[in-house]
Design a protein around this motif. Structure first.
Motif, PDB file in Angstrom:
ATOM      1  N   LYS A 216      58.815  42.276  43.176  1.00 24.92           N
ATOM      2  CA  LYS A 216      57.831  42.594  44.214  1.00 24.92           C
ATOM      3  C   LYS A 216      56.417  42.674  43.625  1.00 24.92           C
ATOM      4  CE  LYS A 216      56.892  45.571  48.123  1.00 24.92           C
ATOM      5  NZ  LYS A 216      57.273  46.769  48.864  1.00 24.92           N
ATOM      6  N   THR A 217      56.301  43.190  42.427  1.00 25.42           N
ATOM      7  CA  THR A 217      55.006  43.256  41.768  1.00 25.42           C
ATOM      8  C   THR A 217      54.498  41.857  41.414  1.00 25.42           C
ATOM      9  OG1 THR A 217      55.490  45.436  40.860  1.00 25.42           O
ATOM     10  CG2 THR A 217      53.788  44.160  39.744  1.00 25.42           C
ATOM     11  N   THR A 218      55.405  41.000  40.947  1.00 24.36           N
ATOM     12  CA  THR A 218      55.031  39.655  40.524  1.00 24.36           C
ATOM     13  C   THR A 218      54.798  38.719  41.703  1.00 24.36           C
ATOM     14  OG1 THR A 218      56.358  39.988  38.533  1.00 24.36           O
ATOM     15  CG2 THR A 218      55.710  37.729  39.031  1.00 24.36           C
ATOM     16  N   TYR A 219      55.617  38.845  42.747  1.00 25.18           N
ATOM     17  CA  TYR A 219      55.553  37.939  43.898  1.00 25.18           C
ATOM     18  C   TYR A 219      55.457  38.723  45.208  1.00 25.18           C
ATOM     19  CZ  TYR A 219      57.262  34.682  40.386  1.00 25.18           C
ATOM     20  OH  TYR A 219      57.403  33.934  39.244  1.00 25.18           O
ATOM     21  N   PRO A 220      54.400  39.491  45.407  1.00 26.81           N
ATOM     22  CA  PRO A 220      54.314  40.314  46.627  1.00 26.81           C
ATOM     23  C   PRO A 220      54.332  39.481  47.905  1.00 26.81           C
ATOM     24  CG  PRO A 220      52.195  40.251  45.484  1.00 26.81           C
ATOM     25  CD  PRO A 220      53.204  39.602  44.574  1.00 26.81           C
ATOM     26  N   GLU A 221      53.846  38.249  47.821  1.00 19.06           N
ATOM     27  CA  GLU A 221      53.802  37.402  49.013  1.00 19.06           C
ATOM     28  C   GLU A 221      55.193  37.080  49.565  1.00 19.06           C
ATOM     29  OE1 GLU A 221      53.954  34.723  45.400  1.00 19.06           O
ATOM     30  OE2 GLU A 221      52.845  36.530  45.923  1.00 19.06           O
ATOM     31  N   ILE A 222      56.208  37.118  48.733  1.00 17.36           N
ATOM     32  CA  ILE A 222      57.571  36.868  49.206  1.00 17.36           C
ATOM     33  C   ILE A 222      58.068  38.054  50.034  1.00 17.36           C
ATOM     34  CG2 ILE A 222      59.966  36.543  48.467  1.00 17.36           C
ATOM     35  CD1 ILE A 222      58.926  34.872  46.146  1.00 17.36           C
ATOM     36  N   PHE A 223      57.614  39.247  49.715  1.00 13.09           N
ATOM     37  CA  PHE A 223      58.076  40.454  50.397  1.00 13.09           C
ATOM     38  C   PHE A 223      57.259  40.765  51.652  1.00 13.09           C
ATOM     39  CE2 PHE A 223      59.807  40.741  46.235  1.00 13.09           C
ATOM     40  CZ  PHE A 223      60.932  41.537  46.313  1.00 13.09           C
ATOM     41  N   GLU A 224      55.989  40.364  51.673  1.00 12.84           N
ATOM     42  CA  GLU A 224      55.057  40.779  52.728  1.00 12.84           C
ATOM     43  C   GLU A 224      55.496  40.477  54.155  1.00 12.84           C
ATOM     44  OE1 GLU A 224      51.331  39.120  51.448  1.00 12.84           O
ATOM     45  OE2 GLU A 224      51.113  40.636  49.879  1.00 12.84           O
ATOM     46  N   PRO A 225      56.123  39.348  54.448  1.00 16.90           N
ATOM     47  CA  PRO A 225      56.442  39.052  55.850  1.00 16.90           C
ATOM     48  C   PRO A 225      57.539  39.940  56.455  1.00 16.90           C
ATOM     49  CG  PRO A 225      56.548  37.053  54.506  1.00 16.90           C
ATOM     50  CD  PRO A 225      56.408  38.220  53.579  1.00 16.90           C
ATOM     51  N   PHE A 226      58.201  40.731  55.652  1.00 15.55           N
ATOM     52  CA  PHE A 226      59.387  41.441  56.127  1.00 15.55           C
ATOM     53  C   PHE A 226      59.106  42.906  56.410  1.00 15.55           C
ATOM     54  CE2 PHE A 226      60.646  37.826  53.594  1.00 15.55           C
ATOM     55  CZ  PHE A 226      61.385  37.133  54.539  1.00 15.55           C
ATOM     56  N   HIS A 227      59.682  43.399  57.481  1.00 15.76           N
ATOM     57  CA  HIS A 227      59.496  44.791  57.895  1.00 15.76           C
ATOM     58  C   HIS A 227      60.627  45.698  57.435  1.00 15.76           C
ATOM     59  CE1 HIS A 227      62.024  42.974  60.984  1.00 15.76           C
ATOM     60  NE2 HIS A 227      62.485  44.185  61.215  1.00 15.76           N
ATOM     61  N   SER A 228      61.701  45.103  56.896  1.00 15.55           N
ATOM     62  CA  SER A 228      62.846  45.914  56.458  1.00 15.55           C
ATOM     63  C   SER A 228      63.635  45.153  55.402  1.00 15.55           C
ATOM     64  CB  SER A 228      63.772  46.219  57.643  1.00 15.55           C
ATOM     65  OG  SER A 228      64.437  45.030  58.070  1.00 15.55           O
ATOM     66  N   SER A 229      64.439  45.888  54.673  1.00 16.93           N
ATOM     67  CA  SER A 229      65.288  45.250  53.670  1.00 16.93           C
ATOM     68  C   SER A 229      66.355  44.380  54.336  1.00 16.93           C
ATOM     69  CB  SER A 229      65.929  46.294  52.755  1.00 16.93           C
ATOM     70  OG  SER A 229      66.788  47.152  53.454  1.00 16.93           O
ATOM     71  N   ARG A 230      66.812  44.788  55.500  1.00 20.70           N
ATOM     72  CA  ARG A 230      67.812  43.984  56.214  1.00 20.70           C
ATOM     73  C   ARG A 230      67.235  42.601  56.537  1.00 20.70           C
ATOM     74  NH1 ARG A 230      72.331  45.762  59.549  1.00 20.70           N
ATOM     75  NH2 ARG A 230      73.099  43.963  60.713  1.00 20.70           N
ATOM     76  N   ALA A 231      66.020  42.555  57.058  1.00 15.46           N
ATOM     77  CA  ALA A 231      65.376  41.278  57.363  1.00 15.46           C
ATOM     78  C   ALA A 231      65.200  40.449  56.097  1.00 15.46           C
ATOM     79  CB  ALA A 231      64.037  41.518  58.053  1.00 15.46           C
TER      80      ALA A 231
END
Length: 178
Positions: free
Chosen positions: A77-92
């Motif tokens: 998440k620190t290295t690639y925050p853009e991969i995580f940004e679109p999601f509102h939950s871990s399930r998604a």
């Protein structure tokens, strides 16, 4: 296996146990430890490091892989925050692994051979996730799911099935209400 996996493992080990431990694991595994994130390396090398860690830390290889998966998520998440940004939950996020996450990985790391996951929503709201890969790293995937939940401050339980059973590659994931 792509070098980024080795880089993540090195970062996780160094962060929790120190750089000396990483060097000891490489020595124990008989490896030089020079891994370019874009390079391709034999799967046997990651297995050798996991085996060395299990012996040195006096835990199972399964525990090492689970720990690595869980510990790697904040690093990713620190290295690639853009991969995580679109999601509102871990399930998604988990549900997007085949359609969004792994295609992004393959763009970043040409030739990556990502596992495939089959998902089935269960009547009680749980998610059945079936792991498909010749690498047999379900314990790593388990850790990734736990680490992903932690990134959204969510709690999950994961039910696994005995090795050798027809469902040995399945996990039942339940998100817990606070």
């Amino acid at each position: 296996m792509k070098g980024i996996v080795f880089n993540l493992l090195e970062d996780a080990v160094c962060e929790q146990y120190g750089a000396e431990t990483w060097e000891l694991l490489l020595d124990d595994a008989g490896l030089d430890g020079v891994y370019s994130s874009l390079g391709d390396y034999p799967d046997a090398e990651i297995q050798a490091i996991v085996t060395a860690a299990a012996i040195r830390l006096n835990v199972s290889e399964s525990s090492v892989l689970h720990w690595f998966g869980e510990t790697a998520m904040p690093l990713l998440k620190t290295t690639y925050p853009e991969i995580f940004e679109p999601f509102h939950s871990s399930r998604a996020f988990v549900l997007s692994v085949n359609t969004i996450i792994h295609p992004e990985v393959m763009k970043l790391y040409s030739g990556a051979r990502c596992p495939f996951f089959k998902f089935q929503e269960l009547p009680d709201g749980a998610l059945q996730m079936t792991y498909k890969s010749s690498r047999k790293l379900l314990d790593l995937a388990h850790g990734f799911v736990m680490g992903t939940a932690a990134q959204w401050n969510e709690r999950v339980t994961i039910e696994r099935f005995p090795a050798g059973s027809a469902r040995e590659n399945d996990m039942i994931i339940r998100w817990l209400a606070d």
